[in-house]
Design an enzyme around this catalytic site. Structure first.
Site, PDB file in Angstrom:
ATOM      1  N   ASP A  85      -7.908   1.801   6.674  1.00  0.00           N
ATOM      2  CA  ASP A  85      -7.335   1.546   5.348  1.00  0.00           C
ATOM      3  C   ASP A  85      -6.047   0.727   5.366  1.00  0.00           C
ATOM      4  OD1 ASP A  85      -5.832   3.530   6.541  1.00  0.00           O
ATOM      5  OD2 ASP A  85      -5.487   4.646   4.691  1.00  0.00           O
ATOM      6  N   GLU A  86      -5.766   0.040   6.461  1.00  0.00           N
ATOM      7  CA  GLU A  86      -4.562  -0.803   6.478  1.00  0.00           C
ATOM      8  C   GLU A  86      -4.749  -1.965   7.434  1.00  0.00           C
ATOM      9  OE1 GLU A  86      -0.998   0.771   8.269  1.00  0.00           O
ATOM     10  OE2 GLU A  86      -2.136   2.349   9.283  1.00  0.00           O
ATOM     11  N   ASP A 120      -1.737  -1.611   2.640  1.00  0.00           N
ATOM     12  CA  ASP A 120      -2.022  -0.206   2.939  1.00  0.00           C
ATOM     13  C   ASP A 120      -2.635   0.437   1.701  1.00  0.00           C
ATOM     14  OD1 ASP A 120      -2.124   2.214   4.215  1.00  0.00           O
ATOM     15  OD2 ASP A 120       0.028   2.628   4.085  1.00  0.00           O
TER      16      ASP A 120
END
Length: 428
Positions: A137-138, A44
């Site tokens: 973003d993860e 993350d």
């Protein structure tokens, strides 16, 4: 107790007595008895949007930064300096600015964030093909069986990846390592930012025992309230129930409650996990109640969703309208189609019917439209007895999109999009 140095990537048999790596003398150590046996990770990025902005403008490094949509919008991301003032993602912007009046507010630049996210994802895929993105973003990674390929346990490979991202992209990530996806995602939140946390199989049940039941994947507000009425507030409160009893009470979710409350999760890391929905929404500068003004805001959102569906190679069978009142109450209404679509005018037609049914004079601050029950593009907008020209309209829509890609978004404009009386902002 195996110990990993996150700076020089050394593996030690025991944690050093002085808390420093004996080889590089740094203190960033991770110790866990199952460290080298675990291979499911959740990565993350830390305060991703704000971190990208700080990377690209060093003058912002020590300032509180909020990425969001103006005074009437909400916070998309807040850096860790801003979070010290109580600013959080999804907080109304006026509350964020009241809490942190000196914050630098930056309009989101999604193209830039997608580029940075894709670069990070490319580096993940260089380590394993089993990368399952959850958002820009993860992602989950499965590094099972990669020890020989990368000359080290998955924990070492992940530490090297985090260091590479920080060194070469000037962005930081936090990593959770465990035996399954559920626990890995929990672990990645334990040590932010620049974190590396481990939850082993042997400790999972004790680790979860006194945590709120809302921590379990899939437990939203409604289910959490239902469980609380049954006296189930902590995860350990689920343990006395048999699986069959939880299934009888909560359907298919009962099995998940039973298993995850014990730290069990058999979901695989799936690089081809399907997108569940595609949507767009906009927040107004001032509340709107007039149906015509709301419809003017709805059309460009339908065009955006249609474009995203075509780009993703998908069609949607269910259309969902989202409205948010001036008192921040969310209203959602859905309609199912006989077959999937990629067409903006069909999204608009269904959204319009839902909107007119909901527009009772209430003032709204936000409107959104989305498509779900997604399927392959080949199944979308097939000829229909009730709409015989549907396939032709889909062909025209693709031609219009092609022209816009070459000449710009304003090269061709539908008549419905020429007038927008409402003071809305660009969709996101």
């Amino acid at each position: 107790m195996t110990t990993l140095c996150r700076d020089c990537f050394s593996l030690l048999d025991e944690p050093p007595a002085d808390g420093r790596c004996p080889r590089c003398r740094h203190r960033r150590l991770v110790a866990h008895p199952e460290l080298t046996a675990l291979s499911i990770a959740h990565l993350d990025c830390d305060a991703f949007y704000a971190s990208v902005e700080k990377r690209d403008d060093p003058s912002l490094r020590d300032k509180p930064v909020i990425v969001g949509g103006g005074h009437r919008g909400v916070v998309s991301a807040a850096c860790y300096v801003a979070r010290l003032y109580g600013v959080r993602s999804a907080m109304p912007m006026f509350k964020a600015l009241a809490a942190c009046p000196d914050a630098v507010v930056i309009k989101p630049n999604m193209a830039k964030y997608r580029e940075a996210g894709e670069e990070i994802r490319r580096r993940m895929r260089a380590l394993t093909p089993l990368v399952e993105p959850l958002s820009i973003d993860e992602a989950f990674l499965d590094l099972t069986g990669t020890e020989k390929l990368h000359h080290g346990a998955p924990a070492v490979t992940l530490a090297r990846l985090a260091a590479e991202i920080e060194r070469e992209l000037s962005l930081t990530v936090s990593i959770g390592l465990s035996c399954n996806k559920f626990l890995a995602k929990i672990a990645s939140d334990l040590d932010k930012p620049r974190g590396f946390a481990v939850i082993g199989a042997a400790e999972a049940k004790d680790f979860l025992a006194d945590r709120p039941v809302s921590l379990l994947w899939g437990v939203g507000k409604a289910l959490n309230a239902s469980l609380e009425r049954e006296g189930i507030r902590r995860i350990r409160d689920l343990w006395p129930y048999e699986e069959a009893e939880l299934i009888a009470r909560h359907g298919a979710m009962g099995r998940r409650l039973y298993r995850m409350s014990r730290g069990l999760d058999d979901r695989r890391v799936d690089p081809d996990a399907p997108t569940k929905s595609i949507s767009a929404e906009t927040t107004f500068d001032s509340n709107l109640s007039d149906p015509e003004a709301l419809l003017a805001e709805l059309w460009p959102l339908c065009e955006t969703v249609a474009r995203r569906l075509r780009k993703a190679g998908l069609g949607g069978r269910t259309v969902t309208l989202k409205l948010k009142t001036g008192q921040f109450r969310n209203i959602t209404r859905s309609r199912s189609l006989s077959s999937p679509t990629q067409l903006a005018d069909i999204l608009y037609r269904e959204g319009k019917a839902l909107l007119l049914a909901a527009a009772d004079g209430t003032a709204f601050r936000l409107i959104g439209i989305g498509a779900s029950e997604l399927g392959p593009a080949a199944e979308a907008d097939q000829p229909d007895l009730l709409e015989p020209d549907r396939a032709r309209r889909a062909q025209v829509a693709r031609a219009v999109e092609s022209v816009r890609e070459r000449l710009g978004s304003e090269a061709i404009t539908r008549g419905r999009g020429l007038t927008r009386p409402g003071p809305g902002k660009a969709p996101r």
